[in-house]
Design a protein around this motif. Structure first.
Motif, PDB file in Angstrom:
ATOM      1  N   ASP A 146      41.788   7.671 -25.022  1.00 30.81           N
ATOM      2  CA  ASP A 146      41.508   8.647 -26.076  1.00 30.81           C
ATOM      3  C   ASP A 146      40.050   9.068 -26.042  1.00 30.81           C
ATOM      4  O   ASP A 146      39.162   8.258 -25.738  1.00 30.81           O
ATOM      5  N   SER A 147      39.800  10.342 -26.339  1.00 27.32           N
ATOM      6  CA  SER A 147      38.453  10.888 -26.473  1.00 27.32           C
ATOM      7  C   SER A 147      37.645  10.620 -25.197  1.00 27.32           C
ATOM      8  O   SER A 147      38.035  11.060 -24.120  1.00 27.32           O
ATOM      9  N   ALA A 148      36.528   9.892 -25.285  1.00 29.52           N
ATOM     10  CA  ALA A 148      35.781   9.550 -24.075  1.00 29.52           C
ATOM     11  C   ALA A 148      36.655   8.778 -23.101  1.00 29.52           C
ATOM     12  O   ALA A 148      36.557   8.953 -21.879  1.00 29.52           O
ATOM     13  N   GLY A 149      37.536   7.933 -23.638  1.00 30.19           N
ATOM     14  CA  GLY A 149      38.462   7.207 -22.775  1.00 30.19           C
ATOM     15  C   GLY A 149      39.431   8.121 -22.064  1.00 30.19           C
ATOM     16  O   GLY A 149      39.938   7.787 -20.988  1.00 30.19           O
ATOM     17  N   GLY A 150      39.691   9.298 -22.648  1.00 28.61           N
ATOM     18  CA  GLY A 150      40.496  10.293 -21.953  1.00 28.61           C
ATOM     19  C   GLY A 150      39.761  10.868 -20.763  1.00 28.61           C
ATOM     20  O   GLY A 150      40.324  11.039 -19.680  1.00 28.61           O
ATOM     21  N   GLY A 151      38.481  11.166 -20.966  1.00 30.79           N
ATOM     22  CA  GLY A 151      37.676  11.609 -19.841  1.00 30.79           C
ATOM     23  C   GLY A 151      37.574  10.549 -18.767  1.00 30.79           C
ATOM     24  O   GLY A 151      37.630  10.836 -17.560  1.00 30.79           O
ATOM     25  N   LEU A 152      37.435   9.297 -19.200  1.00 37.47           N
ATOM     26  CA  LEU A 152      37.334   8.181 -18.260  1.00 37.47           C
ATOM     27  C   LEU A 152      38.644   7.989 -17.496  1.00 37.47           C
ATOM     28  O   LEU A 152      38.634   7.608 -16.318  1.00 37.47           O
ATOM     29  N   THR A 153      39.766   8.259 -18.160  1.00 37.90           N
ATOM     30  CA  THR A 153      41.068   8.200 -17.490  1.00 37.90           C
ATOM     31  C   THR A 153      41.105   9.166 -16.312  1.00 37.90           C
ATOM     32  O   THR A 153      41.532   8.800 -15.202  1.00 37.90           O
ATOM     33  N   LEU A 154      40.661  10.401 -16.545  1.00 41.61           N
ATOM     34  CA  LEU A 154      40.626  11.387 -15.460  1.00 41.61           C
ATOM     35  C   LEU A 154      39.645  10.985 -14.379  1.00 41.61           C
ATOM     36  O   LEU A 154      39.927  11.110 -13.177  1.00 41.61           O
ATOM     37  N   ALA A 155      38.468  10.490 -14.785  1.00 41.97           N
ATOM     38  CA  ALA A 155      37.447  10.100 -13.812  1.00 41.97           C
ATOM     39  C   ALA A 155      37.942   8.973 -12.915  1.00 41.97           C
ATOM     40  O   ALA A 155      37.687   8.966 -11.699  1.00 41.97           O
ATOM     41  N   LEU A 156      38.650   8.006 -13.502  1.00 45.15           N
ATOM     42  CA  LEU A 156      39.182   6.904 -12.695  1.00 45.15           C
ATOM     43  C   LEU A 156      40.182   7.432 -11.678  1.00 45.15           C
ATOM     44  O   LEU A 156      40.131   7.051 -10.491  1.00 45.15           O
ATOM     45  N   ALA A 157      41.083   8.295 -12.101  1.00 45.64           N
ATOM     46  CA  ALA A 157      42.064   8.839 -11.172  1.00 45.64           C
ATOM     47  C   ALA A 157      41.386   9.625 -10.049  1.00 45.64           C
ATOM     48  O   ALA A 157      41.786   9.546  -8.877  1.00 45.64           O
ATOM     49  N   LEU A 158      40.351  10.384 -10.395  1.00 47.28           N
ATOM     50  CA  LEU A 158      39.621  11.147  -9.385  1.00 47.28           C
ATOM     51  C   LEU A 158      38.934  10.218  -8.380  1.00 47.28           C
ATOM     52  O   LEU A 158      38.954  10.473  -7.173  1.00 47.28           O
ATOM     53  N   ARG A 159      38.324   9.156  -8.888  1.00 45.84           N
ATOM     54  CA  ARG A 159      37.648   8.229  -7.972  1.00 45.84           C
ATOM     55  C   ARG A 159      38.651   7.558  -7.040  1.00 45.84           C
ATOM     56  O   ARG A 159      38.396   7.440  -5.828  1.00 45.84           O
ATOM     57  N   LEU A 160      39.778   7.123  -7.573  1.00 48.79           N
ATOM     58  CA  LEU A 160      40.797   6.496  -6.728  1.00 48.79           C
ATOM     59  C   LEU A 160      41.295   7.476  -5.677  1.00 48.79           C
ATOM     60  O   LEU A 160      41.440   7.126  -4.499  1.00 48.79           O
ATOM     61  N   ARG A 161      41.553   8.708  -6.096  1.00 48.17           N
ATOM     62  CA  ARG A 161      42.011   9.732  -5.149  1.00 48.17           C
ATOM     63  C   ARG A 161      40.985   9.963  -4.054  1.00 48.17           C
ATOM     64  O   ARG A 161      41.327  10.027  -2.859  1.00 48.17           O
ATOM     65  N   ASP A 162      39.724  10.091  -4.434  1.00 45.90           N
ATOM     66  CA  ASP A 162      38.681  10.396  -3.453  1.00 45.90           C
ATOM     67  C   ASP A 162      38.444   9.243  -2.490  1.00 45.90           C
ATOM     68  O   ASP A 162      37.940   9.451  -1.379  1.00 45.90           O
ATOM     69  N   LYS A 163      38.799   8.025  -2.904  1.00 51.62           N
ATOM     70  CA  LYS A 163      38.701   6.868  -2.015  1.00 51.62           C
ATOM     71  C   LYS A 163      39.944   6.699  -1.148  1.00 51.62           C
ATOM     72  O   LYS A 163      40.008   5.794  -0.321  1.00 51.62           O
ATOM     73  N   GLY A 164      40.926   7.570  -1.349  1.00 51.63           N
ATOM     74  CA  GLY A 164      42.153   7.478  -0.585  1.00 51.63           C
ATOM     75  C   GLY A 164      43.053   6.339  -1.009  1.00 51.63           C
ATOM     76  O   GLY A 164      43.912   5.900  -0.231  1.00 51.63           O
TER      77      GLY A 164
END
Length: 297
Positions: A146-164
């Motif tokens: 939620d809120s900042a944690g929602g942004g962090l949710t997206l950021a985590l997914a992006l980092r995992l994706r970018d690491k393959g």
């Protein structure tokens, strides 16, 4: 009628007791103490069980509700990256455990200003890795926040994706804070919770020396291609309505399966009132179906 009266009462409570505390003039340590007390009104469902744990080296709370939980939800709490904890969010994690049938793991990631970006993201990733080490497969884990944690949710997914690396089964965000530049804040007639001056200060404290439009800080500036199915819930009475709408637009642009739900006359992270407010409870049930619908067997 009773639900309308309850909505009015809760809105007034948020406006009178919570919003004044979320003020840049109030010292962060004091905000943390007062908000931790305010969250006591967010009650978990009967039968919810909470266990302190360490997951991937990160202190966390593990929440279950019912027997034989299936799969896991990594839940990233909100609070502008400067306040909040797994304890303040027991109401949400309890109801999420009930609706999803999953074990919900909420890490106590490090907070700014003591620990600016990327500390919170590093801790979220460490907790994710800890769940994998416990034996969960990525497709058995959903990520929500939620809120900042929602942004962090997206950021985590992006980092995992970018690491393959393999990605979660799904993503869910409540009132996501995904543009810390605040260049496109919504201006509702009524905003019972957030003040732009407070979120602006929190953004600077979290970003530290990094630009606010850094994609892992503000995911609306990222390419979201390849991310898992995304559910976005937001109220119409909050300054982050545009964040949610822009996130949905960008996700659809990047061919991410996306569902945006806007709840008229509700406020920032109204899901904290699940179990009390019928519309919040129904929203959480939708989240549970979204998570169960994408988890692997």
């Amino acid at each position: 009628m009773l639900q309308q009266l309850l909505e009015t009462g809760l809105r007034q409570t948020m406006n009178r007791l919570v919003k004044p505390v979320l003020n840049p003039a109030v010292p962060v340590p004091l905000q943390r103490r007062i908000v931790s007390q305010a969250y006591r009104s967010s009650r978990p469902p009967r039968g919810a069980r909470f266990e302190k744990a360490v997951v991937g080296g990160i202190p966390a709370t593990r929440t279950t509700c019912g027997n034989n939980p299936h799969g896991a939800v990594l839940y990233l709490h909100g609070g502008g990256y400067i306040i909040g904890s797994s304890t303040t969010h027991r109401g949400i994690t309890g109801h999420l455990a009930k609706s999803s049938g999953c074990t919900v793991v909420a890490p106590d990631y490090r907070l700014a200003p003591e620990h600016p970006f990327p500390a919170a993201l590093d801790d979220a990733e460490a907790c994710w890795s800890g769940l994998i080490e416990e034996g969960y497969r990525p497709e058995q884990i959903a990520v929500a926040g939620d809120s900042a944690g929602g942004g962090l949710t997206l950021a985590l997914a992006l980092r995992l994706r970018d690491k393959g690396l393999p990605l979660p089964a799904s993503l869910t965000v409540f009132s996501p804070w995904v543009d810390l530049t605040q260049e496109h804040l919504y201006s509702p007639e009524c905003e019972p919770v957030l003040q732009p001056a407070w979120t602006s200060k929190a953004a600077r404290l979290y970003a530290g020396k990094e630009p606010l439009n850094t994609p892992l800080i503000s995911p609306v500036f990222a390419d979201l291609s390849g991310l898992p199915p995304l559910l976005i819930q937001v109220g119409s009475q909050e300054i982050l309505l545009n964040d949610a709408e822009r996130l949905a637009s960008i996700a659809k642009r990047d061919v991410v399966q996306t569902r945006l739900e806007i709840f008229n006359n509700l406020w920032h992270v109204f899901q904290v009132h699940s179990g009390q407010l019928d519309r919040a409870t129904a929203a959480m049930e939708t989240v549970g179906e979204h998570i169960k619908g994408h988890l692997a067997g």
